[in-house]
Design an enzyme around this catalytic site. Structure first.
Site, PDB file in Angstrom:
ATOM      1  N   LYS A 243       0.834  -1.197   0.000  1.00  0.00           N
ATOM      2  CA  LYS A 243       0.000   0.000   0.000  1.00  0.00           C
ATOM      3  C   LYS A 243       0.873   1.254   0.000  1.00  0.00           C
ATOM      4  CE  LYS A 243      -3.430  -2.602   2.614  1.00  0.00           C
ATOM      5  NZ  LYS A 243      -3.994  -2.844   3.966  1.00  0.00           N
ATOM      6  N   ARG A 298      -4.634  -7.434  14.073  1.00  0.00           N
ATOM      7  CA  ARG A 298      -3.653  -6.523  14.665  1.00  0.00           C
ATOM      8  C   ARG A 298      -4.021  -5.085  14.331  1.00  0.00           C
ATOM      9  NH1 ARG A 298      -1.199  -4.929  10.014  1.00  0.00           N
ATOM     10  NH2 ARG A 298      -0.903  -6.470   8.369  1.00  0.00           N
ATOM     11  N   ARG A 345       2.574   6.706   2.333  1.00  0.00           N
ATOM     12  CA  ARG A 345       3.721   6.040   2.936  1.00  0.00           C
ATOM     13  C   ARG A 345       4.971   6.486   2.186  1.00  0.00           C
ATOM     14  NH1 ARG A 345       2.093  -0.229   4.332  1.00  0.00           N
ATOM     15  NH2 ARG A 345      -0.127   0.099   4.781  1.00  0.00           N
TER      16      ARG A 345
END
Length: 461
Positions: A243, A298, A345
């Site tokens: 991603k 998570r 990111r």
């Protein structure tokens, strides 16, 4: 009734970098002491200084440090920790480790080990969700060290297929297989990546959908049967299954359909008795609608975009829910959506070939603009090691509209000063400027299309 203040006084953060800093920040806000761990390569990273206690755990290779269960448990015992937060990646979805933490008398800050075992293992998760009526793309059973079984399963599913680790996540180790001629090489490569990243080499095949959207739904759950869906994120902008841009809410999709899917998943997880935190990842095409992909048991890398549009501190909620608090005390209701958030990111990698670019950060100056949030594990002078994921930072922009959020993110990235390593910022800016992306016409193949167009234009110039 269990409460955080009676359950957790000192928490070991069994991770590194940005997520370690994020968890330490949440612990400080809750009045809980933190214990950081660090490998030899990470001794100068900010999370080491920011924790109340910091302990070295071994050499740079993850297998000898962040994946070393015995060492982590020993440090937890020696420092008097009563809970362990695994962050994301590394051992965060390792059920045996979660059980060992609980056996040692500590709280594992995540779902119960049985859910990690069943849902963290991708094929078992698919079996469980299929039994509940969840639509999904065809896939194989786990294929252990058997190349012949791989070839047969691929033939039955029909090429193209995707080789995927049965454990782990984050797009790591996912390799496309377009035909039988590359089966042996791709199989060996996928097993090696899975073993190195997740400590196991079990793989399976999934029918590869061309250019779907990747939409995921965020959940919080207590240990008493209550589950809350905190809307969705669109994570379709990917490069090599990693991603690159994530946003909330998902653009150009019917809100009623998204709400219906979130409610449906909420009911399924509540019926199962799922607890603490999780994300249900889905693929979407206009022709087939939603199909189940996997459940990440998570905290997600991209959790910040959900925090920005809801105002909910997911890490603090995760800690409180793991301690046994009830949902009505942690999150009485799901807040309404507030504007739009988008995250980029920033990786230390070549923006053309996308190869890691390790080195010393001679300059590292993230932007400081209103409405922009920076999550990073680095500071100027730190070394970006070749031993770990090359993500330098997450830049999150929040504004009233999607267009404004995209403009703010682009302005922030243009101001981000990094010297000493290459970054993917030029590529991300190219995506943010793409007309189809701006219109919300996103898909998992969009980034590759934009990159190819840039290459053609460069050759013609």
């Amino acid at each position: 009734m269990a409460s955080l203040e009676h359950t957790m006084k000192r928490v070991i953060v069994a991770n590194r970098g940005a997520v370690a800093r994020r968890v330490i920040r949440a612990l400080r806000g809750l009045g809980i002491e933190s214990v950081a761990v660090y490998s030899e390569a990470d001794q100068d990273l900010p999370h080491v200084r920011e924790a109340d206690v910091a302990v070295p755990i071994g050499p740079a290779p993850a297998a000898q440090s962040y994946l070393n269960r015995e060492t982590l448990l020993r440090v937890a015992r020696e420092t008097g920790a009563d809970a362990l937060h695994p962050g994301y990646g590394f051992l965060s979805e390792n059920a045996d480790f979660a059980e060992a933490v609980e056996t040692a008398g500590m709280v594992f800050v995540g779902p119960s080990p049985r859910w990690i075992r069943m849902l963290g293992h991708k094929t078992q998760a698919r079996d469980a969700m299929r039994a509940l009526g969840m639509p999904m793309a065809p896939s194989s059973a786990v294929l252990r060290d058997d190349l012949a079984a791989l070839r047969q399963a691929a033939q039955e599913l029909g090429y193209p297929v995707l080789i995927k680790p049965a454990s782990g996540g984050g797009g790591i180790g996912m390799l496309a297989l377009d035909g039988p001629e590359d089966a042996e090489a791709q199989w060996a490569r996928a097993r090696q990546i899975s073993e190195r990243s997740f400590g196991g080499s079990d793989l399976y095949l999934e029918k590869l959908l061309r250019n779907p959207r990747h939409v995921e739904f965020q959940f919080l759950a207590d240990r008493h049967g209550q589950v809350r869906c905190l809307y969705e994120r669109d994570c379709s902008t990917q490069r090599r299954h990693q991603k690159v841009l994530e946003e909330a809410p998902a653009p150009a999709l019917d809100r009623a359909a998204l709400q219906d899917m979130g409610t449906r998943l909420e009911s399924m997880l509540a019926g199962m008795g799922y607890d603490v935190i999780g994300t249900v990842e889905m693929l979407y095409t206009p022709e087939s609608g939603f199909s189940f992909l996997e459940i990440n048991t998570r905290l997600q890398v991209e959790h910040a975009v959900t925090e920005e549009v809801t105002g909910v501190d997911l890490v603090a909620a995760q800690l409180r829910l793991a301690a046994g608090e009830r949902m009505e005390d942690v999150l009485p209701r799901v807040p309404p959506l507030n504007g739009h958030a988008v995250e980029a990111r920033v990786y230390a990698e070549d923006p053309v070939r996308f190869l890691p670019s390790p080195g010393v950060l001679r300059a590292f100056a993230p932007p400081a603009l209103p409405g922009v949030r920076i999550e990073t594990g680095y500071a100027e002078g730190c070394r970006v090691s070749s031993h770990y994921d090359p993500m330098l930072a997450k830049v999150i922009a929040h504004a009233a509209t999607r267009e404004a959020a995209l403009d703010l993110l682009a302005a922030s990235l243009a101001q981000f000063r990094v010297d000493g390593v290459k970054t993917n910022i030029p590529f991300v800016l190219r995506v943010l400027d793409d007309p189809a992306f701006r219109a919300g016409q996103v898909s998992t193949g969009m980034a590759d299309r934009i990159l190819q167009e840039a290459r053609v234009a460069a050759q013609a110039a």
